[in-house]
Design an enzyme around this catalytic site. Sequence first.
Site, mmCIF file in Angstrom:
data_model
loop_
_atom_site.group_PDB
_atom_site.id
_atom_site.type_symbol
_atom_site.label_atom_id
_atom_site.label_comp_id
_atom_site.label_asym_id
_atom_site.label_seq_id
_atom_site.Cartn_x
_atom_site.Cartn_y
_atom_site.Cartn_z
ATOM 1 N N GLU A 8 0.874 -1.165 0.000
ATOM 2 C CA GLU A 8 0.000 0.000 0.000
ATOM 3 C C GLU A 8 0.918 1.223 0.000
ATOM 4 O O GLU A 8 1.811 1.318 0.844
ATOM 5 C CB GLU A 8 -0.886 0.024 1.256
ATOM 6 C CG GLU A 8 -1.849 1.199 1.250
ATOM 7 C CD GLU A 8 -2.660 1.329 2.543
ATOM 8 O OE1 GLU A 8 -2.264 0.753 3.560
ATOM 9 O OE2 GLU A 8 -3.696 2.031 2.505
ATOM 10 N N ARG A 68 4.957 -12.825 9.653
ATOM 11 C CA ARG A 68 5.774 -11.661 9.348
ATOM 12 C C ARG A 68 7.083 -11.738 10.124
ATOM 13 O O ARG A 68 7.227 -12.473 11.085
ATOM 14 C CB ARG A 68 5.013 -10.386 9.669
ATOM 15 C CG ARG A 68 4.561 -10.264 11.106
ATOM 16 C CD ARG A 68 4.316 -8.803 11.512
ATOM 17 N NE ARG A 68 3.929 -7.979 10.404
ATOM 18 C CZ ARG A 68 2.708 -7.507 10.189
ATOM 19 N NH1 ARG A 68 1.756 -7.791 11.040
ATOM 20 N NH2 ARG A 68 2.443 -6.752 9.161
ATOM 21 N N LYS A 101 4.643 0.518 11.099
ATOM 22 C CA LYS A 101 4.663 1.803 10.404
ATOM 23 C C LYS A 101 4.461 2.952 11.384
ATOM 24 O O LYS A 101 5.111 3.981 11.291
ATOM 25 C CB LYS A 101 3.540 1.842 9.358
ATOM 26 C CG LYS A 101 3.926 1.243 8.026
ATOM 27 C CD LYS A 101 2.772 1.325 7.040
ATOM 28 C CE LYS A 101 3.062 0.472 5.811
ATOM 29 N NZ LYS A 101 1.905 0.301 4.931
#
Length: 553
Positions: free
Chosen positions: A43, A268, A278
Amino acid sequence: MTTEPTPTPAPPTKNMHFIREIIAADNRSGKYGGQVVTRFPPEPNGYLHIGHAKAICLDFGMALENNGRCHLRMDDTNPVKEDVEYTDAIKEDVRWLGFDWGPHYYHASDYFEQMYELACGLIRDGKAYVCELTSEEWKDYRGIPTEPGRESPFRQRSPEENLDLFQRMRAGEFPDGSKVLRAKIDMTSPNLHMRDPVIYRILHVPHPHAGDQWCIYPMYDYAHPIEDAIEKITHSMCTLEFEVHRPLYDWVIQNCNLFPSQQIEFARLELTYTVMSKRKLLELVRQKHVNGWDDPRLPTLCGLRRRGVPPAAIREFCERIGVTKYDSLTDVALLEHCIRDDLNKTVPRAMAVLDPVRLVFDNPDELPATIQAANNPEDPAAGAREIPFEPELFIEREDFAEVPPPKYFRLAPGKSVRLRNAGFVTCTGFEKDAAGNITLIRGRFTPMNQPVKVKATIHWVPAQAARPVEVRLYDRLFTVPEPDADKNVDFMTHLNPDSLQTVQALAEPSLLAAQPGDRFQFERIGYFYAEPDSRPNAPVFNRTVTLKDSWKG
RNA sequence: UGCCCGAUGGUGUAACGGUAGCACAGCAGACUCUGGAUCUGUUAGUCUAGGUUCAAAUCCUAGUCGGGCAACCA
């Protein structure tokens, strides 16, 4: 003479993780006709970090290994959060990591029209409806995990009415939040994502890529399977938290009659002594605990690049950590190992003294004028260079001890060491200032061809010819392995106050010619990278990683 | 309290019913013009309890622990 048949060397066996197994099985069964098509779908709302590198290496790697292809796709379905600012950075990072998407660069937003048509199809089939419940009301209708939800009062609208309303949503007749399009699935499903999920919302905002042609935007769960299917993605890898979304992914594929892309989830990457979210990275940047997204202390790909980490080391690391379905925390020491392993073989050596102290020879007449130094002992083809040798040198302050501790092999009164590439020195005396600091060391030089028995070699620079250079010593950003482990303690409290130390070092003359992006090993110290913003004749060196040091003083 | 996923040395992983192996880290030694690199050795592991089987890390059941799911985010 008999010649044994040369055994074909076994190809380097790669770790057969579960995704490789799935792909191999699909290839055997002919599920996709032997095709492997993957995609990396970031994204565009932030910078890529080493966690993304794991995904990138997996996505591109599986395609490469199977003669397939991997698409780079900006997953830009939410114009509120995304920005074109990030797309160039993302492309640069993927390319830097060493992967090529060829002509297959896409935007999810390029499929908006098809997504809209498919939504109309769902409506016609009675599988989607326009709902006017507010988000608060919907919370109530949706229910909670342990209790089934209730059906929306708008659920039984006719396809004609739904189609009309949906078209008018697109036409911009309704304000944000007033209506949504929902998939009609099952309000009693134990999986919340199947309780008539929203698939379109109204957002009167221009789109960074699609411009101002839309005011309704598809949700991820609806959009992603369509994006994959349009591109005929065979293996759509994503992280574990999407596992519960898979039934919805499959529902969209099935009910829209699409190419049967399959979603596969993996864990992950988490790394010790850093943070990966983030939000937390943004906080570090915004609060100026680091100098921007490419600060060498950050796990961002641009940060690692600026630190001097070679992309091959990251790829090797990603291969070594494997791929599984359970959460894990990888020791950053493994990354550091991969970095050293790569750099050791490829990088020229040089000498620099970080904390200099003067060494003066008692026998200046017996000194060579220059010495030859191998550029890389691991690689004879790297050649050699000449370094001026002088009656006064600088050596590392910690390479001298007035009173040597046990097992200290370096210079001390009456003791000898080898001077790297040059000869030997025996300490004949030293001077101190009033505060007790060593200000000067005296020694007697012995040439290389009269070997002195020593247990250590130290590095040095010639006092006159050496040049001052700025060196940035980067260390771990946090002092604890899991800075964000405790939700009640702000991860910022674990910041390492010494994560960056800037020093003026003295470098051998050849280092002045370093070009931005050059890498060196400063012998006995570590690997260094010439800063991109180094100026001509004034290089700035970032420490990528230290050398392993088995001496425990 | 519901559903989904998972659990192998300190860490990351392999073993696909048949000797628990590899790597990182640690420790010890050898070698060395980097106390680097290299090489050798070594410490250390199948969450628990039942069951199936000649044989279980692996299959089954239950439990324990961990993670995920209740954005008109991705």
